[in-house]
Write an enzyme that holds these catalytic residues in place. Structure first.
Site, PDB file in Angstrom:
ATOM      1  CE  LYS A  50       4.506  -1.560   0.298  1.00 43.28           C
ATOM      2  NZ  LYS A  50       3.563  -0.634  -0.176  1.00 43.28           N
ATOM      3  CG  ASP A 202       0.662  -0.010   1.355  1.00 42.22           C
ATOM      4  OD1 ASP A 202      -0.139  -1.043   0.884  1.00 42.22           O
ATOM      5  OD2 ASP A 202       1.383   0.432   1.569  1.00 42.22           O
TER       6      ASP A 202
HETATM    7  O1  C5P Z   1      -4.280   4.701   1.861  1.00 37.97           O
HETATM    8  P1  C5P Z   1      -2.833   5.903   2.400  1.00 37.97           P
HETATM    9  O2  C5P Z   1      -3.737   6.602   3.656  1.00 37.97           O
HETATM   10  O3  C5P Z   1      -1.858   4.380   2.590  1.00 37.97           O
HETATM   11  O4  C5P Z   1      -2.875   6.118   0.894  1.00 37.97           O
HETATM   12  C1  C5P Z   1      -1.594   7.522   0.920  1.00 37.97           C
HETATM   13  C2  C5P Z   1      -1.904   8.476   0.064  1.00 37.97           C
HETATM   14  O5  C5P Z   1      -1.249   7.836  -1.531  1.00 37.97           O
HETATM   15  C3  C5P Z   1      -3.432   8.862  -0.824  1.00 37.97           C
HETATM   16  O6  C5P Z   1      -4.012   9.912   0.341  1.00 37.97           O
HETATM   17  C4  C5P Z   1      -3.661   9.169  -2.221  1.00 37.97           C
HETATM   18  O7  C5P Z   1      -2.867  10.010  -2.480  1.00 37.97           O
HETATM   19  C5  C5P Z   1      -2.291   8.179  -2.703  1.00 37.97           C
HETATM   20  N1  C5P Z   1      -2.909   6.754  -3.478  1.00 37.97           N
HETATM   21  C6  C5P Z   1      -3.525   6.543  -4.340  1.00 37.97           C
HETATM   22  N2  C5P Z   1      -3.903   5.506  -4.909  1.00 37.97           N
HETATM   23  C7  C5P Z   1      -3.664   4.513  -3.577  1.00 37.97           C
HETATM   24  C8  C5P Z   1      -2.089   4.020  -2.503  1.00 37.97           C
HETATM   25  C9  C5P Z   1      -2.546   5.522  -1.951  1.00 37.97           C
HETATM   26  O8  C5P Z   1      -3.381   8.014  -4.794  1.00 37.97           O
HETATM   27  N3  C5P Z   1      -3.971   3.156  -4.686  1.00 37.97           N
END
Ligand code: C5P
Length: 358
Positions: A50, A202
């Site tokens: 992506k 994602d």
């Molecule tokens: O959702 P995911 O586990 O992929 O996100 C990884 C990290 O990125 C989260 O733990 C968070 O710290 C940060 N994040 C965020 N806001 C988002 C997506 C991700 O703060 N919208």
């Protein structure tokens, strides 16, 4: 019922060299394929990375995540996953005939790839088993499970790890898609998106692919019209950059922004690469540049080298340079190759997870 999860560290499938390259003439994971051929059905999926053409951070949410407005698109950099039930013959390899199922991850030695139950593909397998109600979930810590029939996920990585291209999320989406078929769960794409949302921001997009406008954590999706194909030079940085570190850096260095994605959406609708190049935007750039100042220089370098536009991919450190067409992308990649550990040309959009022959 019980899904027993056995997540192994690293197995080398026959047909691969120790450095991870395939033997001449060998298919990836050929050892797995042989075992699969002897044991039962195999499902294989190709899943794209992506990129974010636009990413605005509106602020911090109550759940600690950041509120986003982002335009995402899949790009032709792919991971492949093969899934199959393997093990000693005559043990009822059809998943429906079992109550306990081990899940084992096979992959080449790739620096930084989360192993075993830490890998999003394995977590996706657990989540699917639970959601579909076909198998229950527990973890096995002894070696007995390898003597039993088990589901193998053979992961062939090409998407950079912690590169800002949703490689882990793509693998989760690939595992959900392939295991849904292998285990006969018959969940819809919407169901898989809902399971994926619990695994990472994602993952829902990676389940669907194409082009989407996303809000919330990045997981509330609306499909977006995109005409034609865009051509990129994908420039990989040496060291990965954990997403959480970049958002923490945003908290320190940045303020919520009000910038809107209209110019990007218009450029996609009108198949206008020049307009898209000018409209590319990522609010995480200052946060990532604070952690890796050389990235800002690299972005300037790409623009000076003739890119129509350049932008950090997601939370980085991968940088994307847009070119007019495939030939211009190839020429640009040759001009900038010496500056990066790896560059490749790619096109977007690149569809979604695609079931392919094993
Ligand atoms: O959702 P995911 O586990 O992929 O996100 C990884 C990290 O990125 C989260 O733990 C968070 O710290 C940060 N994040 C965020 N806001 C988002 C997506 C991700 O703060 N919208």
């Amino acid at each position: 019922m019980l899904l027993c999860v056995r997540a192994e560290r690293t197995y080398h499938a026959r047909g691969r060299r120790r450095d991870g390259a395939l033997e001449p003439g060998a298919m990836g994971g050929i050892g797995v394929t042989r075992e699969i051929a002897a044991d039962g059905p195999c499902v294989s999926v190709r899943v794209p990375a992506k990129i974010n053409l636009f990413l605005a951070v509106r602020g911090v949410r109550e759940d600690g995540y950041h509120e986003l407005v982002t335009v995402m698109q899949t790009v032709s950099v792919f991971d492949k996953l093969r899934v199959a039930v393997v093990g000693p013959p005559g043990q009822g390899h059809h998943p429906a005939s079992r109550r306990r199922m081990g899940v084992e991850l096979w992959h080449d030695l790739v620096a930084g790839l989360p192993a075993g139950a830490d890998n999003l593909a394995v977590r996706a397998a657990l989540a699917l088993g639970e959601a579909a109600g076909v198998l229950d979930v527990t973890a096995i810590r002894d070696d007995n499970s390898r003597a039993n029939a088990r589901t193998v996920i053979d992961l062939d990585k090409d998407i950079p790890i912690a590169g800002g291209m949703a490689g882990g999320s793509a693998d989760a989406a690939g595992a959900l898609t392939a295991l849904n078929r292998l285990w006969g769960c018959e969940l819809t794409k919407d169901d898989l998106r809902a399971v994926g949302a619990r695994l990472g921001s994602d993952v829902p997009f990676c389940v669907v692919g194409g082009t989407a406008l996303a809000t919330g954590r990045g997981n509330a999706l609306a499909q977006v019209l995109c005409r034609g194909t865009f051509h990129w030079v994908v420039c990989q940085a040496g060291e990965p950059l954990p997403t959480a570190d970049v958002y923490r850096s945003w908290d320190t260095h940045c303020k919520p922004s009000e910038v809107e994605p209209d110019a990007v959406l218009q450029a996609l609708r009108s198949e206008d690469a020049v307009a898209l190049g000018a409209a590319l935007h990522n609010d995480l750039e200052p946060a990532a540049f604070a952690l890796r100042p050389e990235l800002e220089d690299h972005k300037k370098f790409l623009l000076d080298a003739g890119a129509l536009g350049a932008v950090l991919s997601g939370s980085g450190p991968t940088l994307l340079a847009l070119a007019e067409d495939a030939k211009a992308a190839q020429e640009l990649s040759e001009r900038v190759a010496a500056e990066f550990p790896q560059v490749r040309v790619a096109r977007s959009p690149a569809g979604g997870p695609e079931l392919v022959a094993c």
